[in-house]
Structures are given as structure tokens and as C-alpha cells.
Design a protein around this motif. Structure first.
Motif, PDB file in Angstrom:
ATOM      1  N   GLU A 123     -28.213  -9.704 -40.065  1.00 53.50           N
ATOM      2  CA  GLU A 123     -28.421  -9.762 -38.620  1.00 53.50           C
ATOM      3  C   GLU A 123     -27.112  -9.796 -37.838  1.00 53.50           C
ATOM      4  O   GLU A 123     -27.072  -9.345 -36.694  1.00 53.50           O
ATOM      5  N   ALA A 124     -26.043 -10.302 -38.412  1.00 52.17           N
ATOM      6  CA  ALA A 124     -24.759 -10.307 -37.703  1.00 52.17           C
ATOM      7  C   ALA A 124     -24.278  -8.880 -37.459  1.00 52.17           C
ATOM      8  O   ALA A 124     -23.737  -8.568 -36.380  1.00 52.17           O
ATOM      9  N   ILE A 125     -24.473  -8.005 -38.451  1.00 53.27           N
ATOM     10  CA  ILE A 125     -24.103  -6.600 -38.279  1.00 53.27           C
ATOM     11  C   ILE A 125     -25.007  -5.949 -37.247  1.00 53.27           C
ATOM     12  O   ILE A 125     -24.547  -5.185 -36.377  1.00 53.27           O
ATOM     13  N   PHE A 126     -26.300  -6.248 -37.288  1.00 55.88           N
ATOM     14  CA  PHE A 126     -27.234  -5.727 -36.293  1.00 55.88           C
ATOM     15  C   PHE A 126     -26.812  -6.161 -34.890  1.00 55.88           C
ATOM     16  O   PHE A 126     -26.767  -5.335 -33.962  1.00 55.88           O
ATOM     17  N   ASP A 127     -26.492  -7.429 -34.714  1.00 54.80           N
ATOM     18  CA  ASP A 127     -26.081  -7.931 -33.400  1.00 54.80           C
ATOM     19  C   ASP A 127     -24.856  -7.180 -32.889  1.00 54.80           C
ATOM     20  O   ASP A 127     -24.797  -6.788 -31.710  1.00 54.80           O
ATOM     21  N   ARG A 128     -23.874  -6.974 -33.768  1.00 53.85           N
ATOM     22  CA  ARG A 128     -22.659  -6.279 -33.354  1.00 53.85           C
ATOM     23  C   ARG A 128     -22.965  -4.839 -32.942  1.00 53.85           C
ATOM     24  O   ARG A 128     -22.471  -4.364 -31.914  1.00 53.85           O
ATOM     25  N   CYS A 129     -23.786  -4.162 -33.726  1.00 53.74           N
ATOM     26  CA  CYS A 129     -24.122  -2.771 -33.410  1.00 53.74           C
ATOM     27  C   CYS A 129     -24.873  -2.672 -32.091  1.00 53.74           C
ATOM     28  O   CYS A 129     -24.614  -1.768 -31.282  1.00 53.74           O
ATOM     29  N   VAL A 130     -25.794  -3.595 -31.840  1.00 52.20           N
ATOM     30  CA  VAL A 130     -26.566  -3.549 -30.599  1.00 52.20           C
ATOM     31  C   VAL A 130     -25.666  -3.825 -29.401  1.00 52.20           C
ATOM     32  O   VAL A 130     -25.762  -3.148 -28.367  1.00 52.20           O
ATOM     33  N   ASN A 131     -24.799  -4.811 -29.511  1.00 50.61           N
ATOM     34  CA  ASN A 131     -23.890  -5.087 -28.392  1.00 50.61           C
ATOM     35  C   ASN A 131     -22.971  -3.901 -28.116  1.00 50.61           C
ATOM     36  O   ASN A 131     -22.730  -3.540 -26.958  1.00 50.61           O
ATOM     37  N   GLN A 132     -22.446  -3.276 -29.171  1.00 49.30           N
ATOM     38  CA  GLN A 132     -21.627  -2.077 -28.989  1.00 49.30           C
ATOM     39  C   GLN A 132     -22.447  -0.959 -28.355  1.00 49.30           C
ATOM     40  O   GLN A 132     -21.951  -0.222 -27.493  1.00 49.30           O
ATOM     41  N   GLY A 133     -23.700  -0.839 -28.793  1.00 50.86           N
ATOM     42  CA  GLY A 133     -24.562   0.193 -28.246  1.00 50.86           C
ATOM     43  C   GLY A 133     -24.826  -0.007 -26.772  1.00 50.86           C
ATOM     44  O   GLY A 133     -24.771   0.957 -25.985  1.00 50.86           O
ATOM     45  N   PHE A 134     -25.112  -1.230 -26.375  1.00 50.84           N
ATOM     46  CA  PHE A 134     -25.314  -1.510 -24.958  1.00 50.84           C
ATOM     47  C   PHE A 134     -24.075  -1.148 -24.147  1.00 50.84           C
ATOM     48  O   PHE A 134     -24.171  -0.504 -23.088  1.00 50.84           O
ATOM     49  N   GLU A 135     -22.919  -1.560 -24.614  1.00 48.58           N
ATOM     50  CA  GLU A 135     -21.682  -1.254 -23.882  1.00 48.58           C
ATOM     51  C   GLU A 135     -21.481   0.246 -23.737  1.00 48.58           C
ATOM     52  O   GLU A 135     -21.043   0.733 -22.686  1.00 48.58           O
ATOM     53  N   PHE A 136     -21.848   1.006 -24.784  1.00 46.55           N
ATOM     54  CA  PHE A 136     -21.651   2.457 -24.747  1.00 46.55           C
ATOM     55  C   PHE A 136     -22.611   3.126 -23.765  1.00 46.55           C
ATOM     56  O   PHE A 136     -22.191   3.925 -22.917  1.00 46.55           O
ATOM     57  N   VAL A 137     -23.908   2.800 -23.855  1.00 47.90           N
ATOM     58  CA  VAL A 137     -24.864   3.495 -22.992  1.00 47.90           C
ATOM     59  C   VAL A 137     -24.737   3.055 -21.544  1.00 47.90           C
ATOM     60  O   VAL A 137     -25.116   3.801 -20.633  1.00 47.90           O
TER      61      VAL A 137
END
Length: 251
Positions: A123-137
Motif C-alpha cells: 500500500e505504501a507504493i500504491f499511495d505514492r503512485c496515486v499522489n504522483q498521479g494526482f499531481e500529474f493530472v
């Protein structure tokens, strides 16, 4: 962007046919505690997204038949956080309705759309990917999908072919392939150029609306007929009357 503009849509209308007979139409797999943890797959999906999106911005899109199950398993949700489909029309109408609803509620909204039946352990990797994704979109007019490094030539998943880099962690998509046969899946895995399609998507609500309008105009034509209804008391009546007319498509 302020996190208050971040939303999650959990798609929860599937009937779980691949897990039949353990998963039944009246209680599909997302409502079952498969792992014996005391939390169902739906509850785990909700728990997973809580640190990333304000609780009041989490929406469940489901079939009207599952309303009571949703209320039982996620009692903290308000009624207006549960969007009840009057008919099963596949994922595109589900996503379109959620996008229209959220955009009417918050024109600056960004969204993550996720299934309700995934098991995610790192879940830590998932959290990081989602936060990066939000920042990108939030800073790009982009449609983002999450990929998973394949561990075997699985024929039950879709595959994403990786294209050129956009950032260190984000690439363009070159191709999508839906559930290849064993031979093709083996070629994909051996090439190192493919990821499993997680079925998790991120974008701004306004951007996905424009993409749907461009590529699935017969779908957005239906929703545009009630544009003034979304995020108002008239939304439910409009959806009940027009949603069954939406094309059933996963595009």
C-alpha cells in the motif's frame, strides 16, 4: 492543488461471474471477506483510499440492487455518496455519470477511478503512485492509467505497452491489448515492454468529459440532455429515466 478537490470513484456494480459460485449475483465478490480479515474487498478498497482523498469525496457507483449492502458495509457514507445505477451498462456510462456528477459539484475536481474488488498489499507504493498521479493530472490535460509489472503470462488481464517517457515515472501508452492468448501473453512478458492493466484511472473531471465527448459522443449526448440536473435533487430522476438508454460500452 488543494486535496479538497480530489475525488475517488469506486466502481462496485459487477456481479463477480469469474468467482461463481462463491460470488453470487445477490452478493458478488466485492462484498465478501475473501481473506478472513474481517473486511470485505469493498471495505478494503475504501480503507485504502481514505488517506488519499477526503472521506466526503469518496463516491460509490453501484447497481441499485446493492444499495443495502453498501450501506451495511460502509455506514459512514452519506446517501449522496452512493450513485445507484438503474441498469448495468458497463464501465463507460458509470465513469461518465461520476464525471458529470463530480464536475457539477466541483469544476476543479481531479478523480481516481478504481474497482472495488482489488487486493493491493504494497500500500505504501500504491499511495505514492496515486499522489504522483494526482499531481500529474492536476497540471496536465491527461488521462492516466496505473500499470502493474507482470509476474507471469496471465491471459485474464489486459496489457499496456509502454511508450515514450513523459516524466521519470510516467510514460505514454503505446497500445492496449485486452486479454491475449497464452502465446501472445508470453511474448508480452518476455519483451519487458508491457504492464498489466490495473483498471485504475486518474484525470480531471473536465478532461474525461471532453475525452468522452470526443470518442463516445452517443454517450455524452445522453448526459448532456440533463446537464443542469447533476449535483441537484433532480439528478436521480434524470438518471433513472436516461441511464438505461446509454450504450453499454467499456471504452
Amino acid at each position: 492543488m488543494n486535496a479538497s478537490h480530489r475525488y475517488c470513484v469506486i466502481m462496485c456494480g459487477g456481479i463477480g461471474s469469474r468467482f461463481w459460485p462463491y460470488s453470487r449475483t445477490d452478493k458478488p465478490k466485492q462484498f465478501i471477506d475473501f481473506l478472513g480479515t474481517g473486511r470485505t474487498l469493498l471495505q478494503m478498497s475504501y480503507d485504502r483510499i481514505l488517506p488519499l482523498v477526503p472521506a466526503e469525496n469518496i463516491l460509490i457507483v453501484t447497481n441499485a440492487a446493492y444499495r443495502d449492502l453498501i450501506k451495511e458495509q460502509l455506514p459512514d457514507l452519506n446517501d449522496d455518496q452512493i450513485l445507484l445505477e438503474p441498469d448495468r451498462r458497463n464501465t463507460a456510462p458509470c465513469i461518465a455519470w461520476a464525471a458529470y456528477h463530480i464536475a457539477a459539484r466541483d469544476p476543479e475536481a481531479s478523480m481516481i477511478v478504481t474497482p472495488s474488488d482489488h487486493l493491493i498489499t504494497r500500500e505504501a507504493i500504491f499511495d505514492r503512485c496515486v499522489n504522483q498521479g494526482f499531481e500529474f493530472v492536476e497540471s496536465n490535460d491527461a488521462l492516466l492509467t496505473l500499470g502493474i509489472n507482470p509476474t507471469r503470462p496471465e491471459t485474464g488481464y489486459g496489457y499496456i505497452q509502454i511508450g515514450p517517457k513523459v516524466t521519470d515515472d510516467i510514460n505514454k501508452v503505446k497500445t492496449f491489448t485486452e486479454k491475449p492468448d497464452q502465446e501472445i501473453a508470453q511474448v508480452f512478458v518476455d519483451s519487458g515492454e508491457f504492464l498489466w492493466n490495473a483498471g485504475i484511472f486518474m484525470w480531471r473531471a473536465s478532461v474525461i468529459k471532453e475525452a468522452l465527448r470526443r470518442f463516445v459522443p452517443d454517450l455524452t449526448d445522453e448526459f448532456d440532455k440533463g446537464a443542469e440536473c447533476f449535483a441537484t435533487p433532480a439528478e436521480s430522476e434524470f438518471i433513472n429515466s436516461r441511464f438505461p438508454a446509454c450504450p453499454s460500452t467499456s471504452q
